[in-house]
Design a protein around this motif. Sequence first.
Motif, PDB file in Angstrom:
ATOM      1  N   THR A 200      -4.256  38.426  64.105  1.00  0.00           N
ATOM      2  CA  THR A 200      -4.667  39.525  64.979  1.00  0.00           C
ATOM      3  C   THR A 200      -4.113  40.881  64.553  1.00  0.00           C
ATOM      4  O   THR A 200      -4.668  41.912  64.911  1.00  0.00           O
ATOM      5  CB  THR A 200      -4.229  39.249  66.428  1.00  0.00           C
ATOM      6  OG1 THR A 200      -2.804  39.065  66.468  1.00  0.00           O
ATOM      7  CG2 THR A 200      -4.918  37.990  66.961  1.00  0.00           C
ATOM      8  N   LYS A 201      -3.003  40.877  63.784  1.00  0.00           N
ATOM      9  CA  LYS A 201      -2.412  42.147  63.378  1.00  0.00           C
ATOM     10  C   LYS A 201      -1.508  41.938  62.170  1.00  0.00           C
ATOM     11  O   LYS A 201      -0.730  40.988  62.125  1.00  0.00           O
ATOM     12  CB  LYS A 201      -1.605  42.763  64.527  1.00  0.00           C
ATOM     13  CG  LYS A 201      -1.027  44.131  64.216  1.00  0.00           C
ATOM     14  CD  LYS A 201      -0.282  44.702  65.412  1.00  0.00           C
ATOM     15  CE  LYS A 201       0.290  46.075  65.108  1.00  0.00           C
ATOM     16  NZ  LYS A 201       1.020  46.639  66.272  1.00  0.00           N
ATOM     17  N   HIS A 202      -1.596  42.832  61.225  1.00  0.00           N
ATOM     18  CA  HIS A 202      -0.761  42.718  60.029  1.00  0.00           C
ATOM     19  C   HIS A 202       0.666  43.186  60.317  1.00  0.00           C
ATOM     20  O   HIS A 202       0.891  44.206  60.984  1.00  0.00           O
ATOM     21  CB  HIS A 202      -1.326  43.573  58.889  1.00  0.00           C
ATOM     22  CG  HIS A 202      -0.402  43.652  57.710  1.00  0.00           C
ATOM     23  ND1 HIS A 202      -0.275  42.625  56.803  1.00  0.00           N
ATOM     24  CD2 HIS A 202       0.458  44.635  57.311  1.00  0.00           C
ATOM     25  CE1 HIS A 202       0.613  42.976  55.889  1.00  0.00           C
ATOM     26  NE2 HIS A 202       1.069  44.187  56.175  1.00  0.00           N
ATOM     27  N   ARG A 203       1.635  42.434  59.822  1.00  0.00           N
ATOM     28  CA  ARG A 203       3.024  42.886  59.741  1.00  0.00           C
ATOM     29  C   ARG A 203       3.523  42.560  58.342  1.00  0.00           C
ATOM     30  O   ARG A 203       3.161  41.530  57.763  1.00  0.00           O
ATOM     31  CB  ARG A 203       3.926  42.183  60.756  1.00  0.00           C
ATOM     32  CG  ARG A 203       3.876  42.755  62.163  1.00  0.00           C
ATOM     33  CD  ARG A 203       2.926  42.003  63.016  1.00  0.00           C
ATOM     34  NE  ARG A 203       3.038  42.367  64.431  1.00  0.00           N
ATOM     35  CZ  ARG A 203       2.320  41.783  65.377  1.00  0.00           C
ATOM     36  NH1 ARG A 203       1.457  40.816  65.079  1.00  0.00           N
ATOM     37  NH2 ARG A 203       2.446  42.162  66.631  1.00  0.00           N
ATOM     38  N   ASP A 204       4.375  43.412  57.833  1.00  0.00           N
ATOM     39  CA  ASP A 204       4.920  43.171  56.504  1.00  0.00           C
ATOM     40  C   ASP A 204       6.015  42.119  56.517  1.00  0.00           C
ATOM     41  O   ASP A 204       6.124  41.323  55.587  1.00  0.00           O
ATOM     42  CB  ASP A 204       5.476  44.481  55.932  1.00  0.00           C
ATOM     43  CG  ASP A 204       4.399  45.538  55.758  1.00  0.00           C
ATOM     44  OD1 ASP A 204       3.521  45.346  54.907  1.00  0.00           O
ATOM     45  OD2 ASP A 204       4.439  46.543  56.506  1.00  0.00           O
ATOM     46  N   HIS A 205       6.812  42.132  57.595  1.00  0.00           N
ATOM     47  CA  HIS A 205       7.962  41.228  57.655  1.00  0.00           C
ATOM     48  C   HIS A 205       8.093  40.611  59.052  1.00  0.00           C
ATOM     49  O   HIS A 205       7.949  41.312  60.062  1.00  0.00           O
ATOM     50  CB  HIS A 205       9.253  41.969  57.316  1.00  0.00           C
ATOM     51  CG  HIS A 205       9.288  42.519  55.926  1.00  0.00           C
ATOM     52  ND1 HIS A 205       9.571  41.750  54.825  1.00  0.00           N
ATOM     53  CD2 HIS A 205       9.051  43.780  55.465  1.00  0.00           C
ATOM     54  CE1 HIS A 205       9.519  42.511  53.743  1.00  0.00           C
ATOM     55  NE2 HIS A 205       9.207  43.735  54.107  1.00  0.00           N
ATOM     56  N   PHE A 206       8.398  39.321  59.069  1.00  0.00           N
ATOM     57  CA  PHE A 206       8.761  38.611  60.289  1.00  0.00           C
ATOM     58  C   PHE A 206      10.193  38.125  60.089  1.00  0.00           C
ATOM     59  O   PHE A 206      10.477  37.386  59.136  1.00  0.00           O
ATOM     60  CB  PHE A 206       7.842  37.411  60.520  1.00  0.00           C
ATOM     61  CG  PHE A 206       6.403  37.778  60.771  1.00  0.00           C
ATOM     62  CD1 PHE A 206       5.905  37.822  62.075  1.00  0.00           C
ATOM     63  CD2 PHE A 206       5.545  38.061  59.726  1.00  0.00           C
ATOM     64  CE1 PHE A 206       4.576  38.146  62.315  1.00  0.00           C
ATOM     65  CE2 PHE A 206       4.212  38.388  59.949  1.00  0.00           C
ATOM     66  CZ  PHE A 206       3.731  38.431  61.251  1.00  0.00           C
ATOM     67  N   VAL A 207      11.093  38.550  60.968  1.00  0.00           N
ATOM     68  CA  VAL A 207      12.509  38.213  60.802  1.00  0.00           C
ATOM     69  C   VAL A 207      13.002  37.511  62.069  1.00  0.00           C
ATOM     70  O   VAL A 207      12.944  38.081  63.168  1.00  0.00           O
ATOM     71  CB  VAL A 207      13.361  39.469  60.530  1.00  0.00           C
ATOM     72  CG1 VAL A 207      14.810  39.066  60.245  1.00  0.00           C
ATOM     73  CG2 VAL A 207      12.795  40.264  59.362  1.00  0.00           C
ATOM     74  N   PHE A 208      13.497  36.280  61.894  1.00  0.00           N
ATOM     75  CA  PHE A 208      13.965  35.480  63.024  1.00  0.00           C
ATOM     76  C   PHE A 208      15.240  34.730  62.653  1.00  0.00           C
ATOM     77  O   PHE A 208      15.633  34.660  61.486  1.00  0.00           O
ATOM     78  CB  PHE A 208      12.889  34.472  63.447  1.00  0.00           C
ATOM     79  CG  PHE A 208      11.657  35.114  64.021  1.00  0.00           C
ATOM     80  CD1 PHE A 208      11.630  35.529  65.349  1.00  0.00           C
ATOM     81  CD2 PHE A 208      10.524  35.318  63.246  1.00  0.00           C
ATOM     82  CE1 PHE A 208      10.503  36.132  65.880  1.00  0.00           C
ATOM     83  CE2 PHE A 208       9.392  35.919  63.765  1.00  0.00           C
ATOM     84  CZ  PHE A 208       9.377  36.320  65.088  1.00  0.00           C
ATOM     85  N   GLY A 209      15.871  34.180  63.680  1.00  0.00           N
ATOM     86  CA  GLY A 209      17.020  33.292  63.506  1.00  0.00           C
ATOM     87  C   GLY A 209      16.660  31.920  64.035  1.00  0.00           C
ATOM     88  O   GLY A 209      15.591  31.397  63.782  1.00  0.00           O
ATOM     89  N   HIS A 210      17.585  31.340  64.797  1.00  0.00           N
ATOM     90  CA  HIS A 210      17.382  30.099  65.564  1.00  0.00           C
ATOM     91  C   HIS A 210      17.391  28.829  64.724  1.00  0.00           C
ATOM     92  O   HIS A 210      17.937  27.823  65.163  1.00  0.00           O
ATOM     93  CB  HIS A 210      16.085  30.181  66.378  1.00  0.00           C
ATOM     94  CG  HIS A 210      15.875  29.016  67.302  1.00  0.00           C
ATOM     95  ND1 HIS A 210      16.807  28.658  68.249  1.00  0.00           N
ATOM     96  CD2 HIS A 210      14.849  28.119  67.408  1.00  0.00           C
ATOM     97  CE1 HIS A 210      16.359  27.612  68.929  1.00  0.00           C
ATOM     98  NE2 HIS A 210      15.190  27.265  68.428  1.00  0.00           N
ATOM     99  N   ARG A 211      16.821  28.837  63.530  1.00  0.00           N
ATOM    100  CA  ARG A 211      16.682  27.606  62.754  1.00  0.00           C
ATOM    101  C   ARG A 211      17.962  27.231  62.003  1.00  0.00           C
ATOM    102  O   ARG A 211      18.060  26.121  61.475  1.00  0.00           O
ATOM    103  CB  ARG A 211      15.519  27.733  61.762  1.00  0.00           C
ATOM    104  CG  ARG A 211      14.173  27.467  62.329  1.00  0.00           C
ATOM    105  CD  ARG A 211      13.968  25.990  62.640  1.00  0.00           C
ATOM    106  NE  ARG A 211      13.688  25.244  61.410  1.00  0.00           N
ATOM    107  CZ  ARG A 211      14.405  24.215  60.991  1.00  0.00           C
ATOM    108  NH1 ARG A 211      15.470  23.810  61.660  1.00  0.00           N
ATOM    109  NH2 ARG A 211      14.070  23.591  59.881  1.00  0.00           N
ATOM    110  N   HIS A 212      18.921  28.139  61.911  1.00  0.00           N
ATOM    111  CA  HIS A 212      20.174  27.869  61.199  1.00  0.00           C
ATOM    112  C   HIS A 212      19.954  27.538  59.728  1.00  0.00           C
ATOM    113  O   HIS A 212      20.807  26.914  59.095  1.00  0.00           O
ATOM    114  CB  HIS A 212      20.935  26.701  61.861  1.00  0.00           C
ATOM    115  CG  HIS A 212      21.526  27.033  63.185  1.00  0.00           C
ATOM    116  ND1 HIS A 212      22.869  26.857  63.478  1.00  0.00           N
ATOM    117  CD2 HIS A 212      20.971  27.520  64.320  1.00  0.00           C
ATOM    118  CE1 HIS A 212      23.102  27.219  64.726  1.00  0.00           C
ATOM    119  NE2 HIS A 212      21.961  27.631  65.254  1.00  0.00           N
ATOM    120  N   LEU A 213      18.835  27.952  59.185  1.00  0.00           N
ATOM    121  CA  LEU A 213      18.510  27.630  57.800  1.00  0.00           C
ATOM    122  C   LEU A 213      17.966  28.869  57.111  1.00  0.00           C
ATOM    123  O   LEU A 213      16.942  29.412  57.532  1.00  0.00           O
ATOM    124  CB  LEU A 213      17.465  26.514  57.756  1.00  0.00           C
ATOM    125  CG  LEU A 213      17.182  25.897  56.388  1.00  0.00           C
ATOM    126  CD1 LEU A 213      18.403  25.144  55.871  1.00  0.00           C
ATOM    127  CD2 LEU A 213      15.987  24.941  56.489  1.00  0.00           C
TER     128      LEU A 213
END
Length: 253
Positions: A200-213
């Motif tokens: 639905t919309k372009h983003r250059d970067h997706f930055v997340f945590g939570h996975r510990h990896l």
Amino acid sequence: MNLPEGKKVYFASDNHLGAPTNKKSFPREQKFVRWLDQVKEDAAAIFLLGDLFDFWFEYKTVVPKGFTRTLGKLAEITDAGIPVYFFVGNHDLWMDDYFEQELNIPVYHSPKEFTFNNSTFLVGHGDGLGPGDLGYKRMKKVFTNSFSKWLFRWLHPDIGVRLGQYLSVKNKLISGDEDVVFLGEENEWLVQYCKRKLETKHRDHFVFGHRHLPMEIALNETSKYTNLGDWIHYYTYGVFDGKEMILKTFEKE
């Protein structure tokens, strides 16, 4: 935000300070404070993407004791005019206005979009996003319900905080006693979440945590998913220099 010459944006997540005990997590806190002290020299902004604490609950006049060095360093950084942004995780989702009032740090409870040097970022902790994990999603609705928080506040802080800390460290992943493994792109829920967002919309970067990896995955030719890892096993963090977003490891460079 246009980054001044030589300035960078930093990202870190999943410190779980206090796990499995305050004493045992203290060396990790010291290391994190050294990192904050280092990156403040060229930081245009610092993003903390949740689970900074293994348990956090704000009563009207009480917060969990400890973590003085971390809180003091964050105050020093914001007092110097460097913006810090905090996204609650699944272990500190009961954060209210303490950070905003005492540290001048805005607190977000859902992913938010930012733009740096014309590069767009979608940033968040990552819990409860994407397909699957329905049990946790139902539990999160209970935890974030205003009535549930009202009931918990009736517990004396000595009981409530101790109970919360006990339940947090019962999870082997959170206490740092168990490694996580890459499940493959088709089974990584956050990867699937990012791909759906791109529809639905372009983003250059997706930055997340939570996975510990720590992970860096190309979603297509122009978009990338970065998971920041943790400060239990990996001590990894993200840095955007105005052109490139990469993962680095603290004190192993």
